[in-house]
Design a protein around this motif. Structure first.
Motif, PDB file in Angstrom:
ATOM      1  N   TYR A   1      -8.391  -0.634   5.988  1.00  0.00           N
ATOM      2  CA  TYR A   1      -8.116  -1.932   5.650  1.00  0.00           C
ATOM      3  C   TYR A   1      -7.626  -1.799   4.067  1.00  0.00           C
TER       4      TYR A   1
ATOM      5  N   GLU B   1      -6.928   0.911   2.547  1.00  0.00           N
ATOM      6  CA  GLU B   1      -5.527   1.705   2.020  1.00  0.00           C
ATOM      7  C   GLU B   1      -4.591   0.799   2.566  1.00  0.00           C
ATOM      8  N   MET B   2      -4.558  -0.018   3.815  1.00  0.00           N
ATOM      9  CA  MET B   2      -3.346  -0.638   4.080  1.00  0.00           C
ATOM     10  C   MET B   2      -3.194  -1.807   2.812  1.00  0.00           C
ATOM     11  N   TYR B   3      -3.961  -2.442   2.061  1.00  0.00           N
ATOM     12  CA  TYR B   3      -4.012  -3.365   1.200  1.00  0.00           C
ATOM     13  C   TYR B   3      -3.449  -2.589  -0.082  1.00  0.00           C
ATOM     14  N   GLN B   4      -4.013  -1.851  -0.443  1.00  0.00           N
ATOM     15  CA  GLN B   4      -3.753  -1.021  -1.908  1.00  0.00           C
ATOM     16  C   GLN B   4      -2.225  -0.182  -1.603  1.00  0.00           C
ATOM     17  N   ALA B   5      -2.065   0.551  -0.674  1.00  0.00           N
ATOM     18  CA  ALA B   5      -0.975   1.681  -0.660  1.00  0.00           C
ATOM     19  C   ALA B   5       0.292   0.706  -1.172  1.00  0.00           C
ATOM     20  N   PRO B   6       0.612  -0.136  -0.472  1.00  0.00           N
ATOM     21  CA  PRO B   6       2.083  -0.758  -0.935  1.00  0.00           C
ATOM     22  C   PRO B   6       2.251  -1.028  -2.166  1.00  0.00           C
ATOM     23  N   TYR B   7       1.011  -1.621  -3.038  1.00  0.00           N
ATOM     24  CA  TYR B   7       1.195  -2.138  -4.075  1.00  0.00           C
ATOM     25  C   TYR B   7       0.598  -1.204  -5.253  1.00  0.00           C
ATOM     26  N   ARG B   8      -0.056  -0.047  -4.890  1.00  0.00           N
ATOM     27  CA  ARG B   8      -0.663   0.773  -5.496  1.00  0.00           C
ATOM     28  C   ARG B   8      -0.070   1.112  -7.082  1.00  0.00           C
ATOM     29  N   ARG B   9       1.483   1.756  -6.755  1.00  0.00           N
ATOM     30  CA  ARG B   9       2.080   1.981  -7.801  1.00  0.00           C
ATOM     31  C   ARG B   9       2.616   0.760  -8.807  1.00  0.00           C
ATOM     32  N   ILE B  10       2.585  -0.439  -8.222  1.00  0.00           N
ATOM     33  CA  ILE B  10       2.688  -1.349  -9.482  1.00  0.00           C
ATOM     34  C   ILE B  10       1.511  -1.668 -10.335  1.00  0.00           C
ATOM     35  N   SER B  11       0.460  -1.761  -9.402  1.00  0.00           N
ATOM     36  CA  SER B  11      -0.707  -2.289 -10.038  1.00  0.00           C
ATOM     37  C   SER B  11      -1.272  -1.182 -10.898  1.00  0.00           C
ATOM     38  N   ARG B  12      -1.142   0.117 -10.619  1.00  0.00           N
ATOM     39  CA  ARG B  12      -1.575   1.099 -11.406  1.00  0.00           C
ATOM     40  C   ARG B  12      -0.772   1.160 -12.674  1.00  0.00           C
ATOM     41  N   ARG B  13       0.568   1.001 -12.453  1.00  0.00           N
ATOM     42  CA  ARG B  13       1.481   0.797 -13.697  1.00  0.00           C
ATOM     43  C   ARG B  13       0.957  -0.040 -14.754  1.00  0.00           C
TER      44      ARG B  13
ATOM     45  N   ARG C   1      -1.834   0.873 -16.574  1.00  0.00           N
ATOM     46  CA  ARG C   1      -1.614   1.816 -17.499  1.00  0.00           C
ATOM     47  C   ARG C   1      -1.022   1.297 -18.801  1.00  0.00           C
TER      48      ARG C   1
ATOM     49  N   VAL D   1      -0.537   7.348  -8.929  1.00  0.00           N
ATOM     50  CA  VAL D   1       0.284   6.249  -9.380  1.00  0.00           C
ATOM     51  C   VAL D   1       1.304   5.964  -8.325  1.00  0.00           C
TER      52      VAL D   1
ATOM     53  N   VAL E   1      -1.739   4.704   8.183  1.00  0.00           N
ATOM     54  CA  VAL E   1      -1.606   3.784   6.982  1.00  0.00           C
ATOM     55  C   VAL E   1      -0.302   3.565   6.481  1.00  0.00           C
TER      56      VAL E   1
ATOM     57  N   HIS F   1       1.966   0.379   6.618  1.00  0.00           N
ATOM     58  CA  HIS F   1       2.832  -0.473   5.490  1.00  0.00           C
ATOM     59  C   HIS F   1       4.424  -0.084   5.458  1.00  0.00           C
TER      60      HIS F   1
ATOM     61  N   ILE G   1     -11.783  -5.782   1.052  1.00  0.00           N
ATOM     62  CA  ILE G   1     -10.694  -6.336   1.726  1.00  0.00           C
ATOM     63  C   ILE G   1     -11.114  -7.185   3.036  1.00  0.00           C
TER      64      ILE G   1
ATOM     65  N   GLN H   1       0.786  -9.720  -3.238  1.00  0.00           N
ATOM     66  CA  GLN H   1       0.026  -8.465  -2.451  1.00  0.00           C
ATOM     67  C   GLN H   1      -1.005  -9.173  -1.211  1.00  0.00           C
TER      68      GLN H   1
ATOM     69  N   PHE I   1      -0.139  -9.012   2.841  1.00  0.00           N
ATOM     70  CA  PHE I   1      -1.348  -8.377   3.637  1.00  0.00           C
ATOM     71  C   PHE I   1      -1.475  -9.390   4.797  1.00  0.00           C
TER      72      PHE I   1
ATOM     73  N   GLN J   1       4.657   8.915  -0.596  1.00  0.00           N
ATOM     74  CA  GLN J   1       3.222   9.078  -0.127  1.00  0.00           C
ATOM     75  C   GLN J   1       3.089   9.856   0.957  1.00  0.00           C
TER      76      GLN J   1
END
Lengths: 86, 564
Positions: free
Chosen positions: A13, A15-27, A30, B47, B56, B60, B186, B245, B249, B317
């Motif tokens: 769960y 990973e499914m939540y974070q993976a699609p938006y990881r790039r945007i949120s980490r940027r 940063r 990142v 996974v 997505h 989550i 986000q 989900f 990824q």
């Protein structure tokens, strides 16, 4: 068994939540970190800082990834006279 | 044919496609190497490049490509009968979408995770990138207008879905807040949020919310279009963690729930198919099946948008190159299943042919009411599981609206970024201003939704659907052209990408000529200009591709051949 299954579900769960938006949120994170680092080191970089007395205390916390930061900002070598990381 | 047999055939065809054809493609064409160091492992930075578990990533990838479009397209195309729609979805998914999605993922992985636009610049010419960006701009413009109109239509037809949809927003914001600010896991917030949403679906059936039929000379649908575009503009300004986000989900849960419910309803209820297999009494105002079927159903058969997802995020990824088959090919198969669910709902979801004809009496009706036919039909299937039909239709309507609204939010963000990019390139700093760019995006989308059909301002925006489908297919054609060029330079078989490319090229150009003829006859200058512009881009791109064939190039210039 149930515990393992639950832990697997939680990981999936997460990973499914974070993976699609990881790039945007980490940027975004940063960008905020970079701004914070700039404020902390502004005096050293030649930008007058009225609260440098306080931000000086924070210097040790931002030096750890200083090298990565100045390279990301397009400066091949350290811009600080007294701090040569490379 | 009975509905359960149709569903079974679809499952078997997709299984065979994945098991045999995609393996053949993986071994013969792309020659996937399990030891190749993918960009996610080579450039891992936490990142952009993050090696991700293939299940996974498939999840997505699938939920990113599947949305409202694979439902709307087949629901409209049902006007020609269920046979052509089903055949195109099955053949398109197995032989075109699969190889397109899989191929764009593979080629991006072998190009350091670059987007398909950047690869077009390397493989074809720098001009190809500019043409590609222009096509994307048109695509996004039409996505916003069309999806806003689809939402407006559903809100007017199913006012029960208004309450659960709008209350989904605070639920999503609460989830985003708990996960990011309170550092909760989550699982619990999302399951509680989903349960609350399903409760609200029931509440919606008790408290339907309607706008007055007409205000200031505009229909309620037109007002909903304006409200949704306004909502999209505001939502696109919020941080992604706050609304986009968590809502995305929740939507992914809704997608799986919808698929399970519809297919279970079909297998348990075994409803009769009332729609004709081949509609011989197609209304006079309907365009010809050939070639319009192939652009009316874009997502669900083959869609260029998938290439943007494959090469934009998934390729960065992918942990092993061999995972590309599972993520890319099976992702498109998942969307094919959603399209078949839409066909099942609109072909077998009605009690009599008369009920079916209420939605498909004219082309205009099919365009505007096709989506309502899906909601009604899918609701009827779900009723077979013992769920009250009002609750089931409200759930389906809210789900489609939620998909479309999320796309609206994402697409308005992207359009703003593109405007900012144009502003930087042509020294127009105002376009880089986030508020100014948002207003421009809102006005352009509203103008398109309101002026696309002057006879029915606001509510008539679904006339854009064939144009949207054509532009989408054009993007897919470009990706297939790039794949063909690369395979040709590698001296590998090109027939498997060349034939889909030629097919799409001919169908999109033919459709566009028919569309333009229609706009000319109606005196619709706006769509005439947009359609003409896209046709020119279409021809130009093909010429660029043919020109690229003349240049002898090393395969290593276009593809990373090493072991990383």
């Amino acid at each position: 068994m149930v515990r393992l299954w639950w832990q697997g579900l939680v990981r999936f769960y997460d990973e499914m939540y974070q993976a699609p938006y990881r790039r945007i949120s980490r940027r975004a994170q940063r960008r905020q970190d970079d701004l914070f680092r700039l404020m902390v080191m502004s005096e050293s970089l030649g930008i007058p800082n009225p609260v440098s007395f306080y931000t000086l205390e924070l210097m040790p916390f931002v030096l750890e990834d200083f090298h990565e930061w100045h390279q990301r900002m397009g400066m091949e070598h350290s811009p600080l006279e007294g701090f040569r990381c490379c | 044919m009975t509905s359960w047999l149709m569903a079974l055939i679809a499952f078997v065809v997709f299984f065979l496609g994945y098991h045999f054809y995609s393996r053949f493609i993986a071994e013969r064409l792309f020659q996937l190497d399990p030891d190749y160091r993918t960009p996610s492992r080579r450039f891992e930075d936490g990142v952009d490049f993050v090696p991700t578990n293939k299940y996974v990533l498939w999840g997505h990838h699938f939920t990113s490509v599947a949305g409202a479009a694979p439902i709307i397209g087949p629901a409209i195309a049902m006007i020609w009968g269920w046979g052509p729609a089903l055949a195109w979805v099955l053949i398109g998914t197995v032989f075109m979408a699969g190889i397109h999605d899989f191929g764009t993922l593979w080629i991006s992985v072998r190009n350091r995770g670059q987007s398909i636009g950047a690869i077009a610049r390397n493989v074809i010419s720098p001009r190809a990138l500019t043409l590609f960006l222009l096509i994307i701009f048109f695509l996004l413009l039409m996505v916003n207008a069309v999806f806003a109109v689809a939402i407006g239509t559903l809100f007017s037809t199913f006012p029960e879905s208004v309450l659960p949809y709008w209350l989904q927003i605070p639920i999503a914001i609460a989830i985003g807040f708990l996960v990011y600010r309170r550092q909760w896991g989550i699982v619990l917030p999302s399951l509680v949020g989903l349960a609350a949403l399903l409760g609200l679906v029931y509440a919606g059936t008790i408290v339907p919310l309607e706008l007055p039929k007409e205000m200031a000379g505009y229909s309620s649908t037109a007002w909903w279009v304006l409200i949704m575009l306004g909502y999209g503009a505001i939502a696109s300004r919020l941080p992604v963690w706050l609304l986009l986000q968590p809502r995305d989900f929740i939507n992914s849960h809704l997608l799986f729930v919808c698929l399970v419910l519809v297919y279970l309803g079909v297998f348990i209820g075994q409803p009769e198919i009332v729609a004709p297999m081949y509609n011989e009494a197609v209304p006079d105002d309907a365009p010809p099946l050939l070639p319009l079927l192939f652009v009316t159903i874009a997502c669900g058969a083959i869609s260029g948008f998938h290439g943007l997802v494959s090469s934009g995020t998934s390729s960065k990824q992918l942990r092993y190159e061999t995972d590309a088959r599972f993520v890319g090919y099976l992702g498109s198969t998942g969307e094919g299943l959603l399209a078949v669910a839409a066909i099942l709902a609109t072909a077998a979801g009605f009690a009599t042919v008369g009920d079916w004809n209420d939605h498909y009496g004219t082309w205009a009706q099919a365009s505007s009411k096709g989506i309502a036919a899906f909601v009604q039909g899918a609701g009827n299937h779900v009723e077979n599981l013992g769920i009250p039909v009002e609750v089931a239709t409200t759930f389906m309507s809210m789900m489609v609206v939620a998909f479309a609204a999320t796309t609206l939010d994402t697409s308005m963000r992207l359009q703003r970024f593109i405007l900012g990019e144009i502003g930087r390139q042509y020294r127009m700093p105002a376009l880089g201003n986030i508020n100014f760019a948002t207003v421009i995006v809102f006005l352009s989308c509203a103008a398109l939704a309101f002026f696309a059909d002057p006879n029915n301002p606001g509510a008539g925006g679904m006339v854009l659907w064939p144009l949207f489908g054509t532009t989408n297919q054009l993007t897919a054609g470009l990706s297939l052209l790039i794949l063909t060029l690369v395979l040709w330079h590698l001296k590998r078989p090109i027939i498997f990408t060349l034939v889909p490319f030629l097919f799409l090229g001919v169908m999109t150009a033919w459709s566009m000529v028919i569309n333009i003829g229609g706009y000319l006859a109606d005196g619709n200058m706006l769509l005439l200009v947009i359609g003409g512009g896209i046709l020119v881009l279409n021809v130009w791109l093909v010429l660029e591709g043919v020109n690229a064939l003349r240049h002898s190039r090393e395969a290593s210039e276009m593809l990373d051949m090493g072991d990383g």
